[in-house]
Design a protein around this motif. Structure first.
Motif, PDB file in Angstrom:
ATOM      1  N   GLY A   1      -1.891  17.836   3.329  1.00 28.24           N
ATOM      2  CA  GLY A   1      -1.626  16.382   3.244  1.00 28.24           C
ATOM      3  C   GLY A   1      -0.471  15.874   2.289  1.00 28.24           C
ATOM      4  O   GLY A   1       0.292  16.667   1.573  1.00 28.24           O
ATOM      5  N   GLY A   2      -0.284  14.640   2.252  1.00 29.69           N
ATOM      6  CA  GLY A   2       0.791  14.052   1.104  1.00 29.69           C
ATOM      7  C   GLY A   2       1.055  12.590   1.513  1.00 29.69           C
ATOM      8  O   GLY A   2       0.522  12.063   2.536  1.00 29.69           O
ATOM      9  N   VAL A   3       1.972  12.239   0.453  1.00 25.20           N
ATOM     10  CA  VAL A   3       2.468  10.832   0.825  1.00 25.20           C
ATOM     11  C   VAL A   3       3.197  10.643   1.846  1.00 25.20           C
ATOM     12  O   VAL A   3       4.081  11.496   2.292  1.00 25.20           O
ATOM     13  CB  VAL A   3       3.230  10.210  -0.377  1.00 25.20           C
ATOM     14  CG1 VAL A   3       3.760   8.738  -0.119  1.00 25.20           C
ATOM     15  CG2 VAL A   3       2.553  10.526  -1.712  1.00 25.20           C
TER      16      VAL A   3
ATOM     17  N   HIS B   1       0.877  -1.118  -0.091  1.00 28.33           N
ATOM     18  CA  HIS B   1       0.096  -0.049  -0.062  1.00 28.33           C
ATOM     19  C   HIS B   1       0.903   1.111   0.094  1.00 28.33           C
ATOM     20  O   HIS B   1       2.032   1.137   0.337  1.00 28.33           O
ATOM     21  CB  HIS B   1      -1.085   0.061   1.158  1.00 28.33           C
ATOM     22  CG  HIS B   1      -0.436  -0.043   2.432  1.00 28.33           C
ATOM     23  ND1 HIS B   1      -0.038  -1.181   3.449  1.00 28.33           N
ATOM     24  CD2 HIS B   1       0.172   0.993   3.407  1.00 28.33           C
ATOM     25  CE1 HIS B   1       0.331  -0.686   4.359  1.00 28.33           C
ATOM     26  NE2 HIS B   1       0.635   0.334   4.265  1.00 28.33           N
ATOM     27  N   VAL B   2       0.321   2.408  -0.441  1.00 27.11           N
ATOM     28  CA  VAL B   2       0.941   3.687  -0.243  1.00 27.11           C
ATOM     29  C   VAL B   2      -0.343   4.444   0.937  1.00 27.11           C
ATOM     30  O   VAL B   2      -1.276   4.403   0.562  1.00 27.11           O
ATOM     31  CB  VAL B   2       0.689   4.392  -1.571  1.00 27.11           C
ATOM     32  CG1 VAL B   2       1.139   5.933  -1.491  1.00 27.11           C
ATOM     33  CG2 VAL B   2       1.254   3.817  -2.867  1.00 27.11           C
ATOM     34  N   ALA B   3       0.585   4.803   1.818  1.00 30.87           N
ATOM     35  CA  ALA B   3      -0.162   5.657   2.858  1.00 30.87           C
ATOM     36  C   ALA B   3      -0.139   7.224   2.585  1.00 30.87           C
ATOM     37  O   ALA B   3       0.970   7.619   2.433  1.00 30.87           O
ATOM     38  CB  ALA B   3       0.196   5.346   4.083  1.00 30.87           C
ATOM     39  N   ILE B   4      -1.263   7.718   2.531  1.00 30.90           N
ATOM     40  CA  ILE B   4      -1.355   9.160   2.332  1.00 30.90           C
ATOM     41  C   ILE B   4      -1.989   9.591   3.666  1.00 30.90           C
ATOM     42  O   ILE B   4      -3.138   9.368   4.216  1.00 30.90           O
ATOM     43  CB  ILE B   4      -2.082   9.565   0.967  1.00 30.90           C
ATOM     44  CG1 ILE B   4      -1.442   8.837  -0.101  1.00 30.90           C
ATOM     45  CG2 ILE B   4      -2.368  10.999   0.855  1.00 30.90           C
ATOM     46  CD1 ILE B   4      -2.386   8.998  -1.248  1.00 30.90           C
ATOM     47  N   ALA B   5      -1.315  10.740   4.347  1.00 37.05           N
ATOM     48  CA  ALA B   5      -1.806  11.490   5.239  1.00 37.05           C
ATOM     49  C   ALA B   5      -2.759  12.821   4.840  1.00 37.05           C
ATOM     50  O   ALA B   5      -2.256  13.261   3.828  1.00 37.05           O
ATOM     51  CB  ALA B   5      -0.974  12.254   5.956  1.00 37.05           C
ATOM     52  N   VAL B   6      -4.038  12.813   5.274  1.00 36.63           N
ATOM     53  CA  VAL B   6      -4.924  13.712   4.788  1.00 36.63           C
ATOM     54  C   VAL B   6      -5.361  14.521   6.033  1.00 36.63           C
ATOM     55  O   VAL B   6      -5.765  14.028   6.818  1.00 36.63           O
ATOM     56  CB  VAL B   6      -6.186  12.975   4.057  1.00 36.63           C
ATOM     57  CG1 VAL B   6      -5.672  12.248   2.820  1.00 36.63           C
ATOM     58  CG2 VAL B   6      -7.016  12.144   4.908  1.00 36.63           C
ATOM     59  N   PRO B   7      -5.984  15.962   5.631  1.00 35.21           N
ATOM     60  CA  PRO B   7      -6.266  16.742   6.633  1.00 35.21           C
ATOM     61  C   PRO B   7      -7.925  16.372   6.900  1.00 35.21           C
ATOM     62  O   PRO B   7      -8.652  16.700   8.065  1.00 35.21           O
ATOM     63  CB  PRO B   7      -6.073  18.154   6.148  1.00 35.21           C
ATOM     64  CG  PRO B   7      -5.978  18.213   4.826  1.00 35.21           C
ATOM     65  CD  PRO B   7      -5.552  16.574   4.399  1.00 35.21           C
ATOM     66  N   ASP B   8      -8.656  15.852   5.884  1.00 36.23           N
ATOM     67  CA  ASP B   8     -10.007  15.467   6.058  1.00 36.23           C
ATOM     68  C   ASP B   8     -10.322  14.350   5.357  1.00 36.23           C
ATOM     69  O   ASP B   8     -10.312  14.076   4.380  1.00 36.23           O
ATOM     70  CB  ASP B   8     -10.757  16.833   5.220  1.00 36.23           C
ATOM     71  CG  ASP B   8     -12.286  16.458   5.249  1.00 36.23           C
ATOM     72  OD1 ASP B   8     -12.883  15.454   5.651  1.00 36.23           O
ATOM     73  OD2 ASP B   8     -13.020  17.777   5.068  1.00 36.23           O
ATOM     74  N   LEU B   9     -10.347  13.409   6.172  1.00 35.15           N
ATOM     75  CA  LEU B   9     -10.584  11.856   5.778  1.00 35.15           C
ATOM     76  C   LEU B   9     -12.010  11.632   5.122  1.00 35.15           C
ATOM     77  O   LEU B   9     -11.999  10.976   4.079  1.00 35.15           O
ATOM     78  CB  LEU B   9     -10.709  11.034   7.057  1.00 35.15           C
ATOM     79  CG  LEU B   9     -10.204   9.555   7.035  1.00 35.15           C
ATOM     80  CD1 LEU B   9      -8.945   9.439   6.450  1.00 35.15           C
ATOM     81  CD2 LEU B   9     -10.122   9.141   8.455  1.00 35.15           C
ATOM     82  N   LYS B  10     -13.161  12.382   5.535  1.00 36.40           N
ATOM     83  CA  LYS B  10     -14.394  12.183   4.721  1.00 36.40           C
ATOM     84  C   LYS B  10     -14.372  12.770   3.091  1.00 36.40           C
ATOM     85  O   LYS B  10     -14.691  12.165   2.269  1.00 36.40           O
ATOM     86  CB  LYS B  10     -15.448  13.011   5.630  1.00 36.40           C
ATOM     87  CG  LYS B  10     -15.840  12.184   6.685  1.00 36.40           C
ATOM     88  CD  LYS B  10     -17.295  12.731   7.009  1.00 36.40           C
ATOM     89  CE  LYS B  10     -17.820  11.637   8.257  1.00 36.40           C
ATOM     90  NZ  LYS B  10     -16.858  11.187   9.168  1.00 36.40           N
ATOM     91  N   LYS B  11     -13.742  13.742   3.248  1.00 35.89           N
ATOM     92  CA  LYS B  11     -13.633  14.545   1.904  1.00 35.89           C
ATOM     93  C   LYS B  11     -12.708  13.477   1.021  1.00 35.89           C
ATOM     94  O   LYS B  11     -12.882  13.319  -0.258  1.00 35.89           O
ATOM     95  CB  LYS B  11     -12.847  15.915   2.024  1.00 35.89           C
ATOM     96  CG  LYS B  11     -12.757  16.544   0.583  1.00 35.89           C
ATOM     97  CD  LYS B  11     -12.128  18.039   0.862  1.00 35.89           C
ATOM     98  CE  LYS B  11     -11.980  18.760  -0.697  1.00 35.89           C
ATOM     99  NZ  LYS B  11     -11.140  19.842  -0.523  1.00 35.89           N
TER     100      LYS B  11
ATOM    101  N   LEU C   1       1.154  16.443   9.271  1.00 33.83           N
ATOM    102  CA  LEU C   1      -0.032  17.078   8.761  1.00 33.83           C
ATOM    103  C   LEU C   1       0.623  18.663   9.065  1.00 33.83           C
ATOM    104  O   LEU C   1       0.211  19.473   8.295  1.00 33.83           O
ATOM    105  CB  LEU C   1      -1.219  16.762   9.166  1.00 33.83           C
ATOM    106  CG  LEU C   1      -1.845  15.843   8.634  1.00 33.83           C
ATOM    107  CD1 LEU C   1      -3.230  15.376   9.094  1.00 33.83           C
ATOM    108  CD2 LEU C   1      -1.960  15.954   6.992  1.00 33.83           C
ATOM    109  N   GLU C   2       1.186  18.910  10.121  1.00 36.01           N
ATOM    110  CA  GLU C   2       1.660  20.242  10.552  1.00 36.01           C
ATOM    111  C   GLU C   2       2.523  20.843   9.624  1.00 36.01           C
ATOM    112  O   GLU C   2       2.424  21.953   8.981  1.00 36.01           O
ATOM    113  CB  GLU C   2       2.396  20.250  12.043  1.00 36.01           C
ATOM    114  CG  GLU C   2       1.636  21.111  12.936  1.00 36.01           C
ATOM    115  CD  GLU C   2       2.298  20.807  14.196  1.00 36.01           C
ATOM    116  OE1 GLU C   2       3.446  21.291  14.621  1.00 36.01           O
ATOM    117  OE2 GLU C   2       1.552  20.341  15.049  1.00 36.01           O
ATOM    118  N   LYS C   3       3.488  19.859   9.256  1.00 38.52           N
ATOM    119  CA  LYS C   3       4.584  20.236   8.074  1.00 38.52           C
ATOM    120  C   LYS C   3       3.848  20.265   6.824  1.00 38.52           C
ATOM    121  O   LYS C   3       4.372  20.886   5.814  1.00 38.52           O
ATOM    122  CB  LYS C   3       5.692  19.089   8.041  1.00 38.52           C
ATOM    123  CG  LYS C   3       6.538  19.429   9.379  1.00 38.52           C
ATOM    124  CD  LYS C   3       7.879  18.772   9.315  1.00 38.52           C
ATOM    125  CE  LYS C   3       8.139  18.242  10.542  1.00 38.52           C
ATOM    126  NZ  LYS C   3       8.398  16.741  10.439  1.00 38.52           N
TER     127      LYS C   3
END
Ligand code: CO
Length: 133
Positions: free
Chosen positions: A74-76, A7-17, A68-70
């Motif tokens: 969001g991003g990979v 898998h590729v994990a992506i940090a996102v600010p809004d999970l629903k969106k 997510l602060e940095k």
């Protein structure tokens, strides 16, 4: 030794969106799962050849919170590769001068299987996860 991209994990600010965007593109999107022991909420997006994990912090102590602060948009966050034998893979990693994060021993990952993470400072600035199959 290194095998399939799991898998590729992506940090996102809004999970629903983020979930809605992938669903709108026709991807198979799971329900949100809160993994308390990892400090993350996760949604799995399944494709014919791999998966994406959308990650969002459960609280400010989550490892994803600092990311997510940095990277507020969001991003990979990491790439996960399957390995047959995690001990052998860890030895090989040490041989090529790459450190494993934490105390070096495997933890149980999001799929209930043992995982290790490689230090991104030693590996082209990319966080790699190895998951034993
Ligand atoms: Co992962």
């Amino acid at each position: 030794m290194i095998s399939w991209l799991n898998h590729v994990a992506i940090a996102v600010p809004d999970l629903k969106k983020a979930s809605a965007q992938y669903a709108a593109l026709g991807a198979t999107v799971s329900e949100q799962q809160d993994l308390q022991e990892h400090g993350v909420a996760v949604v799995f997006v399944t494709f014919p050849n791999t998966k994406i994990e959308l990650l969002h912090p459960l609280d400010e102590n989550s490892p994803i919170a600092g990311f997510l602060e940095k990277n507020p948009r969001g991003g990979v966050h990491h790439l996960c590769f399957e390995v047959e034998n995690l001990d052998a893979a860890s030895r090989k990693v040490a041989e090529i001068g790459v450190r494993i994060l934490g105390n070096g021993s495997p933890k149980i990952g999001a799929h209930g299987k043992p995982v290790v993470f490689l230090n991104p400072s030693d590996f082209q600035g990319t966080l790699l996860e190895f998951e034993q199959m």
